[in-house]
Design a protein around this motif. Structure first.
Motif, PDB file in Angstrom:
ATOM      1  N   THR A   1       0.837  -1.207   0.000  1.00 60.18           N
ATOM      2  CA  THR A   1       0.000   0.000   0.000  1.00 60.18           C
ATOM      3  C   THR A   1       0.872   1.257   0.000  1.00 60.18           C
ATOM      4  O   THR A   1       0.563   2.228  -0.686  1.00 60.18           O
ATOM      5  CB  THR A   1      -0.975   0.022   1.199  1.00 60.18           C
ATOM      6  OG1 THR A   1      -0.272  -0.371   2.383  1.00 60.18           O
ATOM      7  CG2 THR A   1      -2.128  -0.921   0.998  1.00 60.18           C
TER       8      THR A   1
ATOM      9  N   ASP B   1       0.789   3.997  -2.953  1.00 64.76           N
ATOM     10  CA  ASP B   1       0.539   5.409  -2.636  1.00 64.76           C
ATOM     11  C   ASP B   1       1.625   6.300  -3.229  1.00 64.76           C
ATOM     12  O   ASP B   1       1.355   7.304  -3.874  1.00 64.76           O
ATOM     13  CB  ASP B   1       0.508   5.612  -1.115  1.00 64.76           C
ATOM     14  CG  ASP B   1      -0.834   5.185  -0.522  1.00 64.76           C
ATOM     15  OD1 ASP B   1      -1.759   4.920  -1.326  1.00 64.76           O
ATOM     16  OD2 ASP B   1      -0.930   5.101   0.720  1.00 64.76           O
ATOM     17  N   GLN B   2       2.862   5.904  -3.007  1.00 67.98           N
ATOM     18  CA  GLN B   2       3.998   6.704  -3.497  1.00 67.98           C
ATOM     19  C   GLN B   2       3.984   6.837  -5.003  1.00 67.98           C
ATOM     20  O   GLN B   2       4.356   7.868  -5.560  1.00 67.98           O
ATOM     21  CB  GLN B   2       5.314   6.028  -3.105  1.00 67.98           C
ATOM     22  CG  GLN B   2       5.804   6.369  -1.724  1.00 67.98           C
ATOM     23  CD  GLN B   2       6.978   5.456  -1.359  1.00 67.98           C
ATOM     24  OE1 GLN B   2       7.581   4.821  -2.224  1.00 67.98           O
ATOM     25  NE2 GLN B   2       7.281   5.398  -0.071  1.00 67.98           N
TER      26      GLN B   2
END
Ligand SMILES: *Cc1c(COP(=O)(O)O)cnc(C)c1O
Length: 398
Positions: free
Chosen positions: A206, A210-211
């Motif tokens: 996750t 996200d990054q």
């Protein structure tokens, strides 16, 4: 051993041995229990390489969400034995022909092992599209387990820093839909260790998504649920695992989790039954030579363990000489192969074992017959008996 199975094994004649007995009812109950222990949102796939016997697949079909295959051969086999079942295709070294076979239809997820593979795939796509997971070799120490596939140098999956190159290829290509991450990092894990690993995989995946601005919808946690050959009664705790996954998913309501166990699903339903041909004493040790051997059941040689077994006494002895036997002593059970590696169990204490007695090896339903070197020495192949509560379905074939 269930009474029905024991009766069947006891009824086998010497020339019917060795035989593989598959307890389909046991498999059905076990698979249903695994399914029931898992949250409804967790998808259960069966890794066909553990045992792809068609009758076993037929039973599993009603209890799993799909099958994981790792070759064109397995893909073809699953498509013909379980038509319409969802299939995930993973494994290293997929050839262009295998990728083409996958693209022709029926494969629900392709697990990408490398940048090279992704290039091959996009070159073959044409107008077609495909759903993929990127298989990652996460820098997670998995500790002392039976087989480590990740967290160390390995031919499986992609190092995290190599994912970005793949991501760039996928982002530029609308035909390739990136669904998420695949991480099969180890096998032989207990429920607590597997949950710990699952938590760390989810956290990593996750954060990575996200990054990178990736929409992560799926994480495949692989298989590797442990089987204890030394303590067959101590099974993987599916109830605890299911509860743990439910808790993990609370933090990720939009994520689909998938697991793809193999060994822990089919291992318990299979038995290798044979007879004692000879009892020999050599330099202070006792050997029982069995009909058959590791060319039928290579698991103990491959994993360097003692295959657990039950002795089924056979009381008839119509020879004119004294029946050779071992009594209250440690016996090494070997097969008929002319190699010192043909050992099924080493130095195991037995109450009594005589020539003509039967021996039923348990935990022979996964990575057993199908990983063995059948042709070595050209002994006859075992027969396969599929026992079910419906007697019409029972009986040998092959
Ligand atoms: C072998 C394998 C599995 C199944 O592993 P088990 O130890 O039999 O549960 C699952 N996923 C992948 C990618 C595998 O290679």
């Amino acid at each position: 051993m269930r009474p029905q199975l024991l009766r069947h094994a006891a009824g086998l004649g010497a020339e019917d041995c060795p035989a593989y007995l598959y307890d389909l009812q046991d498999l059905r109950e076990h698979a249903a229990a695994i399914r029931a222990a898992l949250p409804g949102s967790v998808q259960l796939f069966y890794a066909a390489k553990a045992n792809s016997d068609p009758r076993l697949l037929g039973v599993l079909r009603d209890h799993v969400d799909g099958f994981e295959v790792a070759s064109g051969g397995e893909l073809h086999h699953l498509q013909s034995t379980c038509p319409g079942a969802p299939i995930a295709f993973g494994g290293p070294g997929k050839t262009p022909a295998e990728l083409e076979q996958a693209l022709r239809g029926g494969v629900d997820r392709l697990h990408i092992e490398s940048e090279q593979e992704l290039h091959l795939l996009t070159g073959l796509l044409g107008e077609r599209s495909v759903d993929v997971l990127l298989r990652v070799n996460l820098p997670i120490a998995v500790g002392p387990v039976a087989l480590a596939m990740g967290g160390q140098p390995s031919p499986f999956g992609l190092d995290p820093q190599r994912l970005d190159r793949c991501l760039a290829l996928v982002t530029d290509d609308p035909r390739v839909r990136l669904r998420g991450i695949h991480a099969h990092l180890a096998s032989g894990l207990g429920a607590t260790a597997h949950l710990d690993l699952a938590g760390r995989v989810l956290t990593w995946a996750t954060a990575w998504a996200d990054q990178r601005g990736v929409e992560l919808t799926e994480v495949n946690l692989g298989g590797g649920m442990g089987v204890d050959y030394g303590r067959p009664d101590r099974r993987f705790d599916w109830a605890a695992f299911g509860t743990g996954l439910r808790r993990l998913l609370e933090g990720h309501p939009d994520l689909t989790l998938r697991i793809e166990p193999g060994r822990s699903v089919t291992v318990y339903c299979g038995w290798y039954v044979t007879e004692v041909l000879d009892i020999k004493r050599s330099h202070g040790r006792v050997f029982a030579v069995l009909r058959g051997g590791t060319h039928h059941l290579r698991t103990p040689a491959a994993k360097q363990h003692n295959q657990p077994f039950t002795v089924i006494p056979v009381d008839t002895w119509d020879r004119s000489w004294k029946r050779p036997e071992a009594r209250d002593e440690a016996v090494t059970l070997v097969g008929q192969l002319c190699t010192p590696k043909d050992v099924l169990a080493r130095g195991v204490q037995v109450g009594r074992l005589r020539v003509g007695d039967k021996v039923a090896f348990s935990l022979a339903g996964a990575y057993a017959w199908n990983i063995s070197h059948h042709e070595f020495l050209m002994h006859p192949a075992p027969r396969f008996h599929h026992l079910d509560h419906a007697p019409a379905l029972a009986g040998p074939h092959r």
